[in-house]
Design a protein around this motif. Structure first.
Motif, PDB file in Angstrom:
ATOM      1  N   THR A   1       0.739  -1.101  -0.023  1.00 56.04           N
ATOM      2  CA  THR A   1       0.037   0.047   0.107  1.00 56.04           C
ATOM      3  C   THR A   1       1.094   1.370   0.315  1.00 56.04           C
ATOM      4  N   ALA A   2       0.497   2.135  -0.865  1.00 58.86           N
ATOM      5  CA  ALA A   2       1.229   3.360  -1.051  1.00 58.86           C
ATOM      6  C   ALA A   2       1.273   4.221   0.065  1.00 58.86           C
ATOM      7  N   VAL A   3      -0.084   4.753   0.432  1.00 56.04           N
ATOM      8  CA  VAL A   3      -0.267   5.500   1.511  1.00 56.04           C
ATOM      9  C   VAL A   3      -0.908   4.542   2.481  1.00 56.04           C
ATOM     10  N   SER A   4      -0.478   4.135   3.739  1.00 55.88           N
ATOM     11  CA  SER A   4      -1.772   3.467   4.619  1.00 55.88           C
ATOM     12  C   SER A   4      -1.833   4.289   5.925  1.00 55.88           C
ATOM     13  N   GLN A   5      -2.973   4.318   6.323  1.00 55.35           N
ATOM     14  CA  GLN A   5      -3.185   4.769   7.845  1.00 55.35           C
ATOM     15  C   GLN A   5      -4.133   3.960   8.445  1.00 55.35           C
ATOM     16  N   THR A   6      -3.738   4.166   9.666  1.00 51.31           N
ATOM     17  CA  THR A   6      -4.329   3.259  10.807  1.00 51.31           C
ATOM     18  C   THR A   6      -4.991   4.165  12.116  1.00 51.31           C
ATOM     19  N   PRO A   7      -6.020   3.791  12.877  1.00 51.13           N
ATOM     20  CA  PRO A   7      -6.787   2.560  12.233  1.00 51.13           C
ATOM     21  C   PRO A   7      -7.805   2.916  11.149  1.00 51.13           C
ATOM     22  N   LYS A   8      -8.711   1.907  10.684  1.00 53.11           N
ATOM     23  CA  LYS A   8      -9.604   2.439   9.629  1.00 53.11           C
ATOM     24  C   LYS A   8     -10.899   2.872  10.181  1.00 53.11           C
ATOM     25  N   TYR A   9     -11.011   2.538  11.258  1.00 59.57           N
ATOM     26  CA  TYR A   9     -12.170   3.074  12.132  1.00 59.57           C
ATOM     27  C   TYR A   9     -11.935   3.292  13.581  1.00 59.57           C
ATOM     28  N   LEU A  10     -12.423   4.373  13.931  1.00 55.00           N
ATOM     29  CA  LEU A  10     -12.061   4.724  15.457  1.00 55.00           C
ATOM     30  C   LEU A  10     -13.423   5.160  16.232  1.00 55.00           C
ATOM     31  N   VAL A  11     -13.812   4.580  17.083  1.00 55.35           N
ATOM     32  CA  VAL A  11     -14.950   4.795  18.133  1.00 55.35           C
ATOM     33  C   VAL A  11     -14.532   5.420  19.337  1.00 55.35           C
ATOM     34  N   THR A  12     -14.741   6.616  20.010  1.00 53.06           N
ATOM     35  CA  THR A  12     -14.315   6.992  21.197  1.00 53.06           C
ATOM     36  C   THR A  12     -15.454   7.922  21.752  1.00 53.06           C
ATOM     37  N   GLN A  13     -14.989   8.161  22.940  1.00 52.16           N
ATOM     38  CA  GLN A  13     -15.895   8.924  23.875  1.00 52.16           C
ATOM     39  C   GLN A  13     -15.356  10.398  23.691  1.00 52.16           C
ATOM     40  N   MET A  14     -16.422  11.571  23.957  1.00 58.14           N
ATOM     41  CA  MET A  14     -15.946  12.814  23.915  1.00 58.14           C
ATOM     42  C   MET A  14     -14.943  13.020  25.058  1.00 58.14           C
ATOM     43  N   GLY A  15     -14.108  13.910  24.784  1.00 54.26           N
ATOM     44  CA  GLY A  15     -13.175  14.175  25.820  1.00 54.26           C
ATOM     45  C   GLY A  15     -11.752  13.331  25.761  1.00 54.26           C
ATOM     46  N   ASN A  16     -11.740  12.378  24.989  1.00 56.59           N
ATOM     47  CA  ASN A  16     -10.531  11.336  24.924  1.00 56.59           C
ATOM     48  C   ASN A  16      -9.526  12.020  23.952  1.00 56.59           C
ATOM     49  N   ASP A  17      -8.319  11.670  24.186  1.00 59.36           N
ATOM     50  CA  ASP A  17      -7.383  11.888  23.207  1.00 59.36           C
ATOM     51  C   ASP A  17      -7.038  10.636  22.361  1.00 59.36           C
ATOM     52  N   LYS A  18      -6.925  10.874  21.067  1.00 59.27           N
ATOM     53  CA  LYS A  18      -6.451   9.855  20.222  1.00 59.27           C
ATOM     54  C   LYS A  18      -5.738  10.191  19.183  1.00 59.27           C
ATOM     55  N   SER A  19      -4.798   8.986  18.431  1.00 59.06           N
ATOM     56  CA  SER A  19      -4.070   9.201  17.476  1.00 59.06           C
ATOM     57  C   SER A  19      -4.409   8.594  16.207  1.00 59.06           C
ATOM     58  N   ILE A  20      -4.181   9.100  14.975  1.00 57.28           N
ATOM     59  CA  ILE A  20      -4.175   8.322  13.691  1.00 57.28           C
ATOM     60  C   ILE A  20      -2.759   8.524  13.253  1.00 57.28           C
ATOM     61  N   LYS A  21      -2.646   7.338  12.590  1.00 58.52           N
ATOM     62  CA  LYS A  21      -1.342   7.146  12.035  1.00 58.52           C
ATOM     63  C   LYS A  21      -1.196   7.154  10.629  1.00 58.52           C
ATOM     64  N   CYS A  22      -0.310   7.582   9.934  1.00 56.78           N
ATOM     65  CA  CYS A  22      -0.003   7.546   8.478  1.00 56.78           C
ATOM     66  C   CYS A  22       1.201   7.393   8.017  1.00 56.78           C
ATOM     67  N   GLU A  23       1.470   6.449   7.090  1.00 59.39           N
ATOM     68  CA  GLU A  23       2.856   6.251   6.447  1.00 59.39           C
ATOM     69  C   GLU A  23       2.877   6.007   5.079  1.00 59.39           C
ATOM     70  N   GLN A  24       3.742   6.619   4.471  1.00 63.68           N
ATOM     71  CA  GLN A  24       3.907   6.558   2.864  1.00 63.68           C
ATOM     72  C   GLN A  24       5.222   5.758   2.330  1.00 63.68           C
ATOM     73  N   ASN A  25       5.230   4.988   1.321  1.00 63.84           N
ATOM     74  CA  ASN A  25       6.117   4.354   0.932  1.00 63.84           C
ATOM     75  C   ASN A  25       6.810   4.842  -0.475  1.00 63.84           C
TER      76      ASN A  25
ATOM     77  N   ILE B   1      -5.086  14.293  18.168  1.00 58.91           N
ATOM     78  CA  ILE B   1      -6.381  15.159  18.532  1.00 58.91           C
ATOM     79  C   ILE B   1      -6.550  15.063  20.158  1.00 58.91           C
ATOM     80  N   ASN B   2      -6.731  16.038  20.721  1.00 57.45           N
ATOM     81  CA  ASN B   2      -6.944  16.400  22.159  1.00 57.45           C
ATOM     82  C   ASN B   2      -8.208  16.516  22.444  1.00 57.45           C
ATOM     83  N   SER B   3      -8.987  15.824  23.257  1.00 59.18           N
ATOM     84  CA  SER B   3     -10.242  16.490  23.901  1.00 59.18           C
ATOM     85  C   SER B   3     -11.252  16.341  22.978  1.00 59.18           C
ATOM     86  N   LEU B   4     -11.334  15.203  22.316  1.00 63.95           N
ATOM     87  CA  LEU B   4     -12.363  15.041  21.340  1.00 63.95           C
ATOM     88  C   LEU B   4     -13.783  15.585  21.224  1.00 63.95           C
ATOM     89  N   GLU B   5     -14.378  16.205  20.428  1.00 62.36           N
ATOM     90  CA  GLU B   5     -15.720  16.633  20.297  1.00 62.36           C
ATOM     91  C   GLU B   5     -16.417  15.977  19.508  1.00 62.36           C
TER      92      GLU B   5
END
Lengths: 112, 111
Positions: free
Chosen positions: B2-26, B78-82
């Motif tokens: 895969t040329a550009v891959s990002q993870t996760p594909k789906y992300l479900v989380t509660q308000m106020g949480n902090d989350k990250s999405i990763k991306c890599e390109q080869n 992403i901090n403090s998700l809304e």
């Protein structure tokens, strides 16, 4: 200001008929123009681009686009539509450092 | 590969949480991007980044921050998700006038 307009939110075409998805642009200098397609629940895929040269550009899946400088347009076309062409189509133009300005997208629906 | 891959594909989380999405390109591209696609399918540039310069769309809340450990990676934190952050986030890369290559997207749902 640099801009891209896709005047139609949705285009409906019967299978086998020719299709056109419209795009007009406003840029200073020579435009670099792109078309991308987004299938449901997928990322955007490159279809074709115009940098310089022939005004008629051929791309993936049988699509082509015609660059018209006087009308500042770059309409996407295909001679015979397939149901599988149903997707969201985005036109884009380069504005600086090869970054793109995107149109709002046109939903293409091909009916069998 | 895969040329550009990002993870996760789906992300479900509660308000106020902090989350990250990763991306890599080869692809060896110099520039990477994060886009947000809202429910109306409109594409909004959030960040562009190359070895020299980070360009931030001024309308993006500072709760969003890109992090690039190296040229091939551009993660989105992403901090403090809304609730309004719910959208599909696309990573992309480019090199000169070649156009963009996109990842397959991360569908973020904030509950």
């Amino acid at each position: 200001a640099q801009s891209v307009a896709q005047p139609e939110d949705q285009v409906n075409v019967a299978e086998g008929n020719p299709l056109t998805v419209k795009c007009t642009y406003s840029v200073s200098g020579n435009p670099y123009l792109f078309w991308y397609v987004q299938y449901p629940n997928r990322g955007l895929q490159f279809l074709l681009k115009y940098i310089t040269g022939d005004n008629l550009v051929k791309g993936s899946y049988g699509f082509e686009a015609e660059f018209n400088k006087s009308q500042t347009s770059f309409h996407l076309k295909k001679p015979s539509a397939l149901v599988s062409d149903s997707a969201l189509y985005f036109c884009a133009v380069v504005y600086s450092n090869y970054q793109l300005i995107w149109g709002a997208g046109t939903k293409l629906i091909i009916k069998p | 590969d895969t040329a550009v891959s990002q993870t996760p594909k789906y992300l479900v989380t509660q308000m106020g949480n902090d989350k990250s999405i990763k991306c890599e390109q080869n692809l060896g591209h110099d520039t990477m991007y994060w886009y947000k696609q809202d429910s109306k399918k409109f594409l909004k540039i959030m960040f562009s980044y190359n070895n020299k310069e980070l360009i931030i769309n001024e309308t993006v809340p500072n709760r969003f921050s890109p992090k690039s450990p190296d040229k091939a990676h551009l993660n989105l934190h992403i901090n403090s998700l809304e609730l309004g952050d719910s959208a599909v986030y696309f990573c992309a890369s480019s090199q000169g006038e070649s156009g963009y290559t996109f990842g397959s997207g991360t569908r973020l749902t904030v509950v």
